[in-house]
Structure formats: C-alpha cells, structure tokens
Write a protein that holds these residues in place. Structure first.
Motif, PDB file in Angstrom:
ATOM      1  N   ASP A 128     -32.043  33.471  40.897  1.00 23.39           N
ATOM      2  CA  ASP A 128     -32.897  34.570  41.580  1.00 23.39           C
ATOM      3  C   ASP A 128     -34.453  34.314  41.139  1.00 23.39           C
ATOM      4  OD1 ASP A 128     -30.621  35.430  42.564  1.00 23.39           O
ATOM      5  OD2 ASP A 128     -30.854  37.599  41.651  1.00 23.39           O
TER       6      ASP A 128
ATOM      7  N   ILE B  81     -28.970  32.189  44.328  1.00 23.68           N
ATOM      8  CA  ILE B  81     -29.615  33.365  44.698  1.00 23.68           C
ATOM      9  C   ILE B  81     -28.438  34.332  44.979  1.00 23.68           C
ATOM     10  CG2 ILE B  81     -30.843  34.718  46.515  1.00 23.68           C
ATOM     11  CD1 ILE B  81     -32.563  31.975  46.590  1.00 23.68           C
TER      12      ILE B  81
ATOM     13  N   ASP C  47     -30.294  39.154  49.083  1.00 19.92           N
ATOM     14  CA  ASP C  47     -31.413  38.946  49.744  1.00 19.92           C
ATOM     15  C   ASP C  47     -32.437  39.927  49.447  1.00 19.92           C
ATOM     16  OD1 ASP C  47     -30.481  41.145  51.446  1.00 19.92           O
ATOM     17  OD2 ASP C  47     -30.313  40.179  53.100  1.00 19.92           O
TER      18      ASP C  47
ATOM     19  N   HIS D  39     -35.021  39.460  44.279  1.00 18.57           N
ATOM     20  CA  HIS D  39     -34.129  38.515  44.054  1.00 18.57           C
ATOM     21  C   HIS D  39     -34.495  37.369  44.887  1.00 18.57           C
ATOM     22  CE1 HIS D  39     -31.484  41.055  41.345  1.00 18.57           C
ATOM     23  NE2 HIS D  39     -32.005  42.003  42.086  1.00 18.57           N
ATOM     24  N   LEU D  40     -34.771  37.573  46.418  1.00 18.47           N
ATOM     25  CA  LEU D  40     -35.159  36.455  47.189  1.00 18.47           C
ATOM     26  C   LEU D  40     -36.587  36.761  47.473  1.00 18.47           C
ATOM     27  CD1 LEU D  40     -33.979  34.293  49.152  1.00 18.47           C
ATOM     28  CD2 LEU D  40     -33.481  36.044  50.729  1.00 18.47           C
TER      29      LEU D  40
ATOM     30  N   ILE E 208     -39.722  30.908  47.515  1.00 22.55           N
ATOM     31  CA  ILE E 208     -38.911  29.872  48.282  1.00 22.55           C
ATOM     32  C   ILE E 208     -39.794  29.055  49.050  1.00 22.55           C
ATOM     33  CG2 ILE E 208     -37.192  29.820  50.338  1.00 22.55           C
ATOM     34  CD1 ILE E 208     -36.266  31.286  47.555  1.00 22.55           C
TER      35      ILE E 208
ATOM     36  N   THR F 187     -25.967  30.190  47.558  1.00 19.61           N
ATOM     37  CA  THR F 187     -26.062  31.711  47.628  1.00 19.61           C
ATOM     38  C   THR F 187     -25.012  32.333  48.388  1.00 19.61           C
ATOM     39  OG1 THR F 187     -27.879  33.223  48.376  1.00 19.61           O
ATOM     40  CG2 THR F 187     -27.431  31.183  49.776  1.00 19.61           C
TER      41      THR F 187
ATOM     42  N   VAL G 279     -27.468  34.559  53.530  1.00 17.95           N
ATOM     43  CA  VAL G 279     -28.656  34.130  53.052  1.00 17.95           C
ATOM     44  C   VAL G 279     -29.300  33.188  53.461  1.00 17.95           C
ATOM     45  CG1 VAL G 279     -30.122  34.230  50.883  1.00 17.95           C
ATOM     46  CG2 VAL G 279     -27.976  36.025  50.964  1.00 17.95           C
TER      47      VAL G 279
ATOM     48  N   HIS H 150     -32.150  33.320  56.163  1.00 22.66           N
ATOM     49  CA  HIS H 150     -33.436  33.372  55.525  1.00 22.66           C
ATOM     50  C   HIS H 150     -34.068  32.232  54.902  1.00 22.66           C
ATOM     51  CE1 HIS H 150     -32.761  37.474  55.851  1.00 22.66           C
ATOM     52  NE2 HIS H 150     -32.029  37.641  54.869  1.00 22.66           N
ATOM     53  N   LEU H 151     -33.318  31.536  54.340  1.00 24.27           N
ATOM     54  CA  LEU H 151     -33.686  30.092  53.607  1.00 24.27           C
ATOM     55  C   LEU H 151     -34.163  28.995  54.641  1.00 24.27           C
ATOM     56  CD1 LEU H 151     -31.159  29.599  50.670  1.00 24.27           C
ATOM     57  CD2 LEU H 151     -33.259  30.610  50.541  1.00 24.27           C
TER      58      LEU H 151
END
Length: 378
Positions: free
Chosen positions: A102, A138, A141, A145-146, A151, A163, A167, A170-171
């Motif tokens: 995280d 991770i 979200d 933590h994210l 990132i 993860t 999630v 998002h990445l």
C-alpha cells in the motif's frame, strides 16, 4: 478528477459481478457482524468533526525516523525483514525478494490537494531512493492505501502490481500497463514471475470507493505474502471476523502479522480493528510477531494520534503477542524479537510543542458537499 480513478468495465466488471459479495448493484460484506463491534448508539462523526484541527490528533513534534538505506545494504540474516515507512506502507524483504505494501508518498489521504487529512511528516525516504522492488501489493482503493501521485511515479518503473479485483481499473487509468497488473478475488493466488513470491488475497470486512458514486465497486482484501521459507499476513483495512481462523488454517502459520490499529471509532467498529480487536485477530490468526500499521501518519478518526499504539502496548500480553514496534524507516527482523519500547514518546517529551497545521475549526463553515462525503474515507 483523475484522482477518483476509473470504474471497472467489461471482463473486469463481469468478474466482480460473479463474486459471492455482489448484491446485484455493488459488493457488500457478507460475514455477520460480531456482537459488540459496532456501537449502534454512537453517532458517526461528520466531516466537520474529522477535519477540524484538534491538537491531540497530531504529534507535537516530528516522530523519530531513520534513513533505512544503510540497513538495506545487507540482506536480513533471518531472511525476513520489515521496514515501516508510515501508515500501511511497509517494505518487506522475504527470502531474497522485496514487496512494497500500500505505497503512499502523497501529502494527503484525499482526492484534493488542499483539503483532507495531511500526513504528519514526510516518508523517511524518497520514492526514487527505494531499492528495486519485485512487487507492489495494494489491499483496496481508499486514498490512504491507493495514492494517485505515488502510482503515477511507479508507472515509470517495471514493477508488477498485485491487488484486489477491480482496483486494476484505477491503475490502468493512471498509466500502469495491463500486463503489469494482477487482480485477485479472495483465496486466489499469484506467483510473481521470476521470483519465489506468492501473493494470496484473503477475506476482510471493510468497504471501498473513491467518490460519492463508487461505493463498494471494487474488492477489498487482506493479503498473504509467502516466500520459500517465510509467510507474512497483511490485514489491509478490516473489522474483526472469524474468517481469520480460516485464513490461519489455509494460509498460515505466519512469521509476521501486520494488522491495522488506527482510525477506529465506535460507530464503525465493524470495519476497522482498533488495538483491542487487533489483538483478538492476532490470536485467531495463530500468533506470530505482531507489527501494528495504519497509525502515526494521518489523522483519520477522532482519537489522539498515539492512542492506537499506546493502547496496544498496554493491552498486549508479551506471552501471547510479541510486538514489533519499529521507528519510521527502521529495518527490523521479526526473528530478533527485540523488546517493544515506546520510541514515539521521546521526541514529544523533549522537544518544544509545535502548533498543529490549521485544517478546519469546529466554528468554521464547512461546504455542504464536504458534509456529504462518504465518511470514513479509509
């Protein structure tokens, strides 16, 4: 705003809809809430309560920290070493491989640059100064933590991400190529290519979402990180459930157990452990050296900044739970079983108290939109 991330679509969304936690519209906790976890009579704190400046919620002086690079220059004698970098960010060295949990280097646990919980002090080391990392994991979200800026910086590397399911949307939106992302549902495992590391997602009792319309649209998980000889349990964020017994039976025993102890409140006792329930969870997991995380970095509830670790220290029975309490940036091996000491008190006692940053006072006006934020945000 890019910081909100992106919603799951296509095959990713279909995978989410296939989970037992899917209720037709979103994910939900299915494990029954244990008696006494949530105080039905306790009012949920408002955004005003959480944002206002309370001196007890911020350390009166910078916490003791060390530059970990000298410690990292030699491999751990036992094969397992942990370096707490703040909140839930830990660099783990497991049987010759490095895992980052995280990772949050951003200044606020918030989608906004000028509003929201601000970190007490910088991370002990800059992100670019980290040694090569074999995997980033991770748990869910939430902003603490994210972290969007972290990132974005890690997107320039080649490190793989493991993860919770969903999630990855998002990445990808923030520049991580799909081939570097592995998303897991509970009890699914992934062997990191070219390493001896296996990451397994396990149950937790929490929630997810980065905005008003994305509540519980991605999965939240605890994670088990296993090398050839050592196993580490990382709680992410969670309330107390009897599922810890199943995790122990299926994935234990653990050489190190990292449990969240901060950001607890009677109104949300079912989705955060706090120190007392962390000790119960530790027992259900079968023991192992206990390292508290999710404290000492952001003010995310109404309790004093050091209450989580002070309470943990007062309640822990050394015969049942050996505590690993590293300073920020201090690489420690669980096998050494060093005596737990309250290092965080030293500077507070010796240095002049500083005035905490002014966020929002109780008498200040609060934007109605802020009052509608889905607290807690972590």
């Amino acid at each position: 705003m890019r910081t909100f991330g992106k919603a799951a679509q296509g095959e990713r969304l279909e995978r989410l809809r296939s989970l037992p936690l899917w209720d037709g519209e979103r994910l939900r906790n299915v494990h029954p809430i244990l008696p006494g976890l949530r105080d039905a009579g306790a009012a949920r704190p408002s955004a005003r309560d959480l944002l206002r400046g309370d001196p007890s919620r911020i350390p009166p002086a910078p916490l003791a920290s060390v530059d970990p690079r000298a410690g990292w220059s030699k491999p751990p004698a036992s094969g397992l070493r942990a370096t707490w970098l703040g909140h839930s960010t830990v660099l783990l060295e497991i049987d010759g491989w490095r895992v980052l949990t995280d990772p949050v280097w951003g200044q606020r646990a918030s989608p906004f640059t000028l509003l929201g919980p601000k970190r007490f002090q910088p991370v002990p080391i800059e992100l670019r100064q980290l040694p090569p990392v074999d995997a980033v994991v991770i748990s869910h979200d939430h902003y603490d933590h994210l972290d969007y800026p972290t990132i974005r910086a890690l997107a320039k590397s080649r490190v793989p991400f493991i993860t919770s399911l969903g999630v990855g949307a998002h990445l990808e939106a923030w520049g991580i190529p799909p081939e570097r992302i592995t998303e897991l549902a509970w009890w699914e495992s992934h062997r990191v290519p070219g390493t001896g590391l296996t990451v397994t997602a396990a149950p937790s009792q929490h929630f997810s979402g980065r905005g008003l319309t994305s509540r519980n649209s991605t999965l939240w998980s605890s994670l088990v990180l296993a090398g050839e000889r050592h196993r580490v349990f990382f709680s992410g964020d969670t309330g107390l459930t009897t599922e810890y017994e199943s995790i122990r039976d299926r994935l234990g025993p653990f050489d190190l157990v990292m449990l969240e102890v901060g950001a607890f409140h009677p109104a949300w006792g079912d989705i955060h452990l706090g120190p007392a329930n962390a000790l119960q969870a530790h027992g259900l997991l079968g023991g192992g050296v206990l390292m508290p995380v999710h404290w000492g970095t952001f003010s995310l509830s109404t309790h004093a900044w050091d209450e989580p670790v002070e309470t943990l220290l007062s309640l822990a029975d050394p015969a049942q739970a050996h505590l690993l309490l590293p300073r920020l940036g201090e690489p420690l091996e669980p096998a050494e079983r060093r005596p737990a000491r309250p290092w965080w008190r030293n500077r507070s006692d010796l240095e002049a108290k500083r005035t905490p940053p002014r966020e929002t006072r109780s008498e200040d006006p609060v934007d109605p939109k802020e009052e509608q934020l889905p607290w807690p945000l972590d």
